[in-house]
Design an enzyme around this catalytic site. Sequence first.
Site, PDB file in Angstrom:
ATOM      1  N   HIS A 120      -7.783 -35.928  11.939  1.00 37.88           N
ATOM      2  CA  HIS A 120      -6.684 -36.755  12.445  1.00 37.88           C
ATOM      3  C   HIS A 120      -5.615 -35.913  13.129  1.00 37.88           C
ATOM      4  O   HIS A 120      -4.472 -36.358  13.273  1.00 37.88           O
ATOM      5  CB  HIS A 120      -6.084 -37.565  11.294  1.00 37.88           C
ATOM      6  CG  HIS A 120      -7.051 -38.533  10.696  1.00 37.88           C
ATOM      7  ND1 HIS A 120      -7.209 -39.815  11.157  1.00 37.88           N
ATOM      8  CD2 HIS A 120      -7.949 -38.379   9.681  1.00 37.88           C
ATOM      9  CE1 HIS A 120      -8.145 -40.430  10.450  1.00 37.88           C
ATOM     10  NE2 HIS A 120      -8.614 -39.583   9.545  1.00 37.88           N
ATOM     11  N   GLU A 157       9.188  -5.911   4.945  1.00 40.16           N
ATOM     12  CA  GLU A 157       9.320  -7.266   4.410  1.00 40.16           C
ATOM     13  C   GLU A 157       9.161  -7.273   2.889  1.00 40.16           C
ATOM     14  O   GLU A 157       9.934  -7.926   2.172  1.00 40.16           O
ATOM     15  CB  GLU A 157       8.262  -8.182   5.048  1.00 40.16           C
ATOM     16  CG  GLU A 157       8.380  -8.328   6.547  1.00 40.16           C
ATOM     17  CD  GLU A 157       7.528  -7.319   7.310  1.00 40.16           C
ATOM     18  OE1 GLU A 157       7.202  -7.585   8.468  1.00 40.16           O
ATOM     19  OE2 GLU A 157       7.194  -6.256   6.735  1.00 40.16           O
ATOM     20  N   GLU A 197      -7.091  -9.270  13.162  1.00 42.32           N
ATOM     21  CA  GLU A 197      -6.518  -7.935  12.986  1.00 42.32           C
ATOM     22  C   GLU A 197      -7.600  -6.877  13.077  1.00 42.32           C
ATOM     23  O   GLU A 197      -7.338  -5.736  13.484  1.00 42.32           O
ATOM     24  CB  GLU A 197      -5.792  -7.846  11.643  1.00 42.32           C
ATOM     25  CG  GLU A 197      -4.863  -6.634  11.537  1.00 42.32           C
ATOM     26  CD  GLU A 197      -3.902  -6.739  10.354  1.00 42.32           C
ATOM     27  OE1 GLU A 197      -2.825  -7.348  10.525  1.00 42.32           O
ATOM     28  OE2 GLU A 197      -4.238  -6.226   9.280  1.00 42.32           O
ATOM     29  N   GLY A 207      -5.696  -3.150   4.140  1.00 43.51           N
ATOM     30  CA  GLY A 207      -4.951  -4.238   3.535  1.00 43.51           C
ATOM     31  C   GLY A 207      -5.716  -5.549   3.512  1.00 43.51           C
ATOM     32  O   GLY A 207      -5.738  -6.257   2.502  1.00 43.51           O
ATOM     33  N   ARG A 208      -6.356  -5.899   4.625  1.00 47.05           N
ATOM     34  CA  ARG A 208      -7.061  -7.179   4.698  1.00 47.05           C
ATOM     35  C   ARG A 208      -8.380  -7.170   3.931  1.00 47.05           C
ATOM     36  O   ARG A 208      -9.061  -8.188   3.847  1.00 47.05           O
ATOM     37  CB  ARG A 208      -7.283  -7.562   6.156  1.00 47.05           C
ATOM     38  CG  ARG A 208      -8.003  -6.519   6.987  1.00 47.05           C
ATOM     39  CD  ARG A 208      -7.869  -6.846   8.485  1.00 47.05           C
ATOM     40  NE  ARG A 208      -8.424  -5.825   9.355  1.00 47.05           N
ATOM     41  CZ  ARG A 208      -7.780  -4.727   9.726  1.00 47.05           C
ATOM     42  NH1 ARG A 208      -6.549  -4.502   9.277  1.00 47.05           N
ATOM     43  NH2 ARG A 208      -8.333  -3.854  10.540  1.00 47.05           N
ATOM     44  N   LYS A 260       0.823  -1.207   0.000  1.00 44.47           N
ATOM     45  CA  LYS A 260       0.000   0.000   0.000  1.00 44.47           C
ATOM     46  C   LYS A 260       0.858   1.258   0.000  1.00 44.47           C
ATOM     47  O   LYS A 260       0.652   2.168  -0.798  1.00 44.47           O
ATOM     48  CB  LYS A 260      -0.934  -0.027   1.213  1.00 44.47           C
ATOM     49  CG  LYS A 260      -1.955   1.089   1.252  1.00 44.47           C
ATOM     50  CD  LYS A 260      -2.939   0.857   2.391  1.00 44.47           C
ATOM     51  CE  LYS A 260      -4.020   1.913   2.419  1.00 44.47           C
ATOM     52  NZ  LYS A 260      -5.008   1.641   3.486  1.00 44.47           N
ATOM     53  N   LYS A 316       6.092  -2.853  13.844  1.00 39.22           N
ATOM     54  CA  LYS A 316       6.883  -2.319  12.729  1.00 39.22           C
ATOM     55  C   LYS A 316       7.828  -1.216  13.210  1.00 39.22           C
ATOM     56  O   LYS A 316       8.993  -1.153  12.817  1.00 39.22           O
ATOM     57  CB  LYS A 316       5.954  -1.753  11.651  1.00 39.22           C
ATOM     58  CG  LYS A 316       5.206  -2.787  10.843  1.00 39.22           C
ATOM     59  CD  LYS A 316       4.342  -2.093   9.792  1.00 39.22           C
ATOM     60  CE  LYS A 316       3.593  -3.091   8.927  1.00 39.22           C
ATOM     61  NZ  LYS A 316       2.753  -2.421   7.916  1.00 39.22           N
TER      62      LYS A 316
END
Length: 558
Positions: A386, A214, A355, A269-270, A208, A497
């Site tokens: 399982h 990262e 978030e 963002g999400r 963005k 951050k």
Amino acid sequence: MFQLTRSVTWQALERLHRDTADDRIRDYFGRDPQRFEKMSLRVGGLFLDYSKHHISDAVLTKLIELADHSALVQRRAQMFSGDIINVTEDRPVLHTALRNQADEPVIVDGKDVMPEIKRTREQIRTFSEAVRDGTWKGYSGERIRDVVNIGIGGSDLGPNMACRALLNYRHSDLNLNFHFVSNVDGAHIQKVLRRLDPATTLFIVSTKTFSTQETLLNAKTARRWFLDNAGEDADVGAHFIAASTNRKAAMEFGIREENVFEFWAWVGGRYSMWSSIGLPIALSIGYDGFLELLDGAYEMDRHFIEAPFAENMPVLMALIGIWYINFMGAETHAIVPYDQALHQLPAFLQQLDMESNGKSVDIFGQPVNYKTGPIVWGQTGSNGQHAFFQLLHQGTRYVPIDFIASLKPEPGVEEHHFALLTNMLAQANAFMEGSQEGSQLDPYSCPGNRPSSTLLLDELTPRNLGALIALYEHKVFVQGVIWNINSFDQWGVQLGKRIAGEISERIDERTQDFDASTQGLLALVRQHFPAHRPAEQAQRGRTREKAKTQATSQGKTS
């Protein structure tokens, strides 16, 4: 000031919890043979069964009353109209505008944003078609064969999940491979790059602000790999594009201005897979498929706006969650898709929910005295049976579950799909019924009375996936409104951050500004990176040294 836990409806729900605590879900069916019909709902290609919940008719009535007495109607209208509801960041929240199919304007700061959205859609169409049909060429004149999306969080989870879920919608003659790089661990991008040819690889830098640490580290590594193995600086523009609000920074990286795909500060963002962040989806399934994804989300938007709360799928799912979190003491919520194509859905929904609603203060900055968002987790169903289902059946944790599956099998694997669906139905039944009805005579029996919803997609199509994701977006929004929290900021993420930046900048310093543990761990890191100086820090160091030299020279002169 209004206090949620002191409201008449909240206190009535607390009494109902005490009154119904010993109820068994199976008995609700005995008392009302029409319970399944009453507590199931269809929206387009999605069918929701919410009858296997520890919720009596009286509880459901009060939960709907809780929504009626909240600010939901007002906040919902504000979100869709472009009013500022992200109050801490002073922004509208308009991911819904990205899939809007209506002709009405959406006004932000006195300006209709729909023309900009439509221009970006057209940019996505033109570019995705050019790459898919081979018109877009790399620096050597060869067509693109591999697409690498570099992002993190919402810039990775959404498009990654959707591309994998809709793998069957890639055209059989489309010779495009897709890779998603998110982890700052260099092993991730190195593993991807090792298999690629720089002459036929396209990188999408999805960030963005074009400042996410990262993503930028991975993008710079990819750029360096490209220059070391293929083209020159001038060729970067043929192999790197960006989805970003920061056009200037993207261009400084070497991306051509016309290949910076815009999205806006009012897109979280999400919630961004509907924007240019969804470009990998358009490249994978085609622009028409991407539009179908938007159409499905828009269909759920209209349902969310128009349906009364008692028949509103996102509202009902949100209220059921509130019942378990705030009254039944549930700490977690399991997402279990019985569809391998949806194997990344739990991770996507984990970010969306945690978030958004992982908050402990309300929209006024005051601490809340009730639980908010749950811990969301899960994985595909057969594997889960399982792995962790044992704890859900007989453990001491109380975990509501969402079972999700598509009804239509793929050709040639009908027997597999039948087994998949029958296993899911058996598990939902077993969680509710238990074994021997929890008899004390058998210490190894399963107590049952464990709640679940079942969400069935007629078929896993772009349209139905869009509706499914929008359903969960609105569920999270409804819960945030009722809890009176801001679902659209993430200060905890920003804190991490900021401190990471401070530690990186001061790695060479023997500072006392950090706690003893952090100082001790930094000392261990320094042993392995004795000469490590991030580029920005090195530049500041050179500036400081230059200033010292100048000051010394001036002192000698004087």
